[in-house]
Design an enzyme around this catalytic site. Structure first.
Site, PDB file in Angstrom:
ATOM      1  N   TRP A   1      30.848  -3.115 -43.259  1.00 53.52           N
ATOM      2  CA  TRP A   1      29.417  -3.130 -43.593  1.00 53.52           C
ATOM      3  C   TRP A   1      29.221  -3.448 -45.072  1.00 53.52           C
ATOM      4  O   TRP A   1      28.325  -4.199 -45.436  1.00 53.52           O
ATOM      5  CB  TRP A   1      28.758  -1.803 -43.221  1.00 53.52           C
ATOM      6  CG  TRP A   1      28.831  -1.512 -41.751  1.00 53.52           C
ATOM      7  CD1 TRP A   1      29.446  -0.455 -41.155  1.00 53.52           C
ATOM      8  CD2 TRP A   1      28.284  -2.296 -40.669  1.00 53.52           C
ATOM      9  NE1 TRP A   1      29.319  -0.525 -39.787  1.00 53.52           N
ATOM     10  CE2 TRP A   1      28.611  -1.643 -39.469  1.00 53.52           C
ATOM     11  CE3 TRP A   1      27.555  -3.490 -40.609  1.00 53.52           C
ATOM     12  CZ2 TRP A   1      28.239  -2.137 -38.214  1.00 53.52           C
ATOM     13  CZ3 TRP A   1      27.186  -3.982 -39.365  1.00 53.52           C
ATOM     14  CH2 TRP A   1      27.526  -3.312 -38.187  1.00 53.52           C
TER      15      TRP A   1
ATOM     16  N   ASP B   1      23.871   2.356 -48.556  1.00 56.41           N
ATOM     17  CA  ASP B   1      23.706   2.180 -47.117  1.00 56.41           C
ATOM     18  C   ASP B   1      24.154   3.498 -46.484  1.00 56.41           C
ATOM     19  O   ASP B   1      25.346   3.790 -46.423  1.00 56.41           O
ATOM     20  CB  ASP B   1      24.565   1.003 -46.639  1.00 56.41           C
ATOM     21  CG  ASP B   1      24.539   0.840 -45.121  1.00 56.41           C
ATOM     22  OD1 ASP B   1      23.888   1.650 -44.434  1.00 56.41           O
ATOM     23  OD2 ASP B   1      25.194  -0.110 -44.626  1.00 56.41           O
TER      24      ASP B   1
ATOM     25  N   LYS C   1      21.954   5.824 -35.795  1.00 57.34           N
ATOM     26  CA  LYS C   1      23.171   6.639 -35.889  1.00 57.34           C
ATOM     27  C   LYS C   1      22.808   8.123 -35.975  1.00 57.34           C
ATOM     28  O   LYS C   1      23.294   8.926 -35.211  1.00 57.34           O
ATOM     29  CB  LYS C   1      24.009   6.236 -37.104  1.00 57.34           C
ATOM     30  CG  LYS C   1      24.244   4.733 -37.262  1.00 57.34           C
ATOM     31  CD  LYS C   1      25.362   4.217 -36.410  1.00 57.34           C
ATOM     32  CE  LYS C   1      25.501   2.706 -36.323  1.00 57.34           C
ATOM     33  NZ  LYS C   1      25.463   1.929 -37.532  1.00 57.34           N
TER      34      LYS C   1
HETATM   35  C1  LIG Z   1      25.575   0.461 -37.912  1.00 55.53           C
HETATM   36  C2  LIG Z   1      25.626   0.190 -39.345  1.00 55.53           C
HETATM   37  C3  LIG Z   1      25.008  -0.935 -39.917  1.00 55.53           C
HETATM   38  C4  LIG Z   1      24.294  -1.979 -39.092  1.00 55.53           C
HETATM   39  O1  LIG Z   1      23.073  -1.513 -38.683  1.00 55.53           O
HETATM   40  P1  LIG Z   1      22.041  -2.447 -37.871  1.00 55.53           P
HETATM   41  O2  LIG Z   1      20.847  -1.552 -37.815  1.00 55.53           O
HETATM   42  O3  LIG Z   1      22.669  -2.729 -36.548  1.00 55.53           O
HETATM   43  O4  LIG Z   1      21.821  -3.678 -38.652  1.00 55.53           O
HETATM   44  C5  LIG Z   1      25.068  -1.088 -41.288  1.00 55.53           C
HETATM   45  N1  LIG Z   1      25.710  -0.208 -42.067  1.00 55.53           N
HETATM   46  C6  LIG Z   1      26.329   0.879 -41.556  1.00 55.53           C
HETATM   47  C7  LIG Z   1      27.020   1.841 -42.473  1.00 55.53           C
HETATM   48  C8  LIG Z   1      26.310   1.100 -40.181  1.00 55.53           C
HETATM   49  O5  LIG Z   1      26.920   2.186 -39.673  1.00 55.53           O
END
Ligand SMILES: *Cc1c(COP(=O)(O)O)cnc(C)c1O
Length: 356
Positions: free
Chosen positions: A101, A168, A192
């Protein structure tokens, strides 16, 4: 029978949230209308959006110098939207590469300005969080991935820098208290630890904005969504409603400090079994282990199928590891009950008794 859902995302939500969300589809608040058919301009939805915003602020201790937004396009859209809005052509931003990511965020930011990757753990298949690096003075921000969902690592401490941090937090937001003052921006895909897929939480310090001199398409400009309270266009009404229910649940549980304590207990329970069980081993260095996504392997790969079979028969789902790590990944987000972790630990013990 309800399964034990260890999926990385979309993932488990609190059972009371599922029940209230289901009821609202049939009859929202005894209005005679489904939550799915109400206007995003209706007083009912405006109240939901306002409550969700306020609960985010209450849970993380966020003051009026920050904006709280519910956007669309996932965390993946924030990879470029953050840089588009916050990093000018001639400006520099620092990034730490701790997994897939992070790498995607880096790739997108490079379109907009000067990106310095100050540290990476790619050399060891991202099994640790880098500790020694310098962030160039004058960097607009330092971007990190606070919890690496795929590789199972998590920052215990924030990087030692005075540069505003962009994090993030898709897979560990609301799992522990944060020091909000350190952050220029936080973003998280809801699916998540916060709600269903379909909305992305963005928390943004006002001073980060309007420093690039760049012309930005209306829908991609944070100012648009700030000015229209996340309802410039039709927002994802239902996902935002379910996030609001989860945020209420978090408050009822006692907030993020209580979550941190429970998450630590759940993670310790599972890591102890991984360390003590002769058939299994963890994939990351001990110090940087994630309390959200626990990654582990069977030393003898030939037993993998048998273990997955046993899990399936016990109602344990979503535990197969990501292809870039292999083995297993148990995602134990806020909503995962301790009892489900105990079921997994007992199953590992039993598996070893029969196969060692
Ligand atoms: C799942 C995830 C993403 C991607 O998220 P989307 O909403 O599918 O774009 C980005 N960063 C992290 C840390 C993730 O766990």
């Amino acid at each position: 029978m309800k399964k034990h859902n260890f999926s990385a995302g979309p993932s488990i939500l609190p059972q009371p949230v599922f029940e209230q969300a289901a009821q609202a589809v049939l009859n929202y608040n005894n209005s005679g209308l489904s939550i799915l058919e109400i206007s995003h301009r209706s007083p009912a939805f405006v109240a939901i959006m306002e409550e969700a915003n306020q609960l985010v602020r209450d849970l993380l201790g966020i003051g009026s110098d920050y904006e709280v937004l519910f956007l669309t396009g996932g965390a993946s859209t924030q990879f470029f939207m953050s840089a588009l809005n916050l990093l000018g052509d001639k400006q520099t931003a620092a990034y730490i590469d701790t997994g897939s990511w992070s790498a995607k965020a880096i790739k997108e930011a490079q379109r907009y300005g000067n990106v310095e990757v100050v540290a990476s753990s790619k050399d060891a298949n991202y099994n640790y969080i880098p500790k020694e690096y310098a962030v160039p003075d004058g960097s607009r921000f330092l971007h990190i991935t606070s919890n690496n969902t795929i590789f199972g690592t998590q920052y215990r401490e924030l990087p030692d820098t005075r540069v505003p941090i962009i994090a993030d937090m898709s897979s560990d937001i609301f799992s522990r208290p944060i020091d909000i003052e350190r952050y220029g921006m936080i973003y998280a895909g809801a699916q998540k630890n916060l709600g269903p897929s379909g909305t992305t939480l963005v928390i943004l310090h006002k001073e980060m904005l309007n420093q690039t001199g760049r012309s930005i398409p209306t829908m991609l400009d944070y100012n648009t969504h700030i000015n229209k309270k996340s309802a410039f266009n039709t927002p994802p009404v239902y996902p935002i409603y379910v996030c609001m229910l989860t945020l209420r649940w978090l408050i009822d549980q006692g907030g993020v400090a209580v979550m941190e304590h429970r998450n630590e207990e759940k993670a310790n329970l599972l890591y102890e079994e991984i360390d003590n069980n002769i058939l299994f081993e963890g994939t990351t260095i001990t110090q940087d282990r994630s309390r959200m996504n626990v990654t582990f392997v069977l030393k003898n790969k030939e037993l993998e199928e048998a273990f997955l079979d046993k899990c399936e028969r016990a109602g344990i789902v979503g535990i197969k590891g990501h292809r870039s790590v292999g083995g297993f990944r148990a995602s134990i987000y806020n909503a995962m009950p301790r009892e489900s972790v105990e079921v997994l630990v007992d199953l590992m013990k039993d598996f070893t008794a029969k196969n060692a």
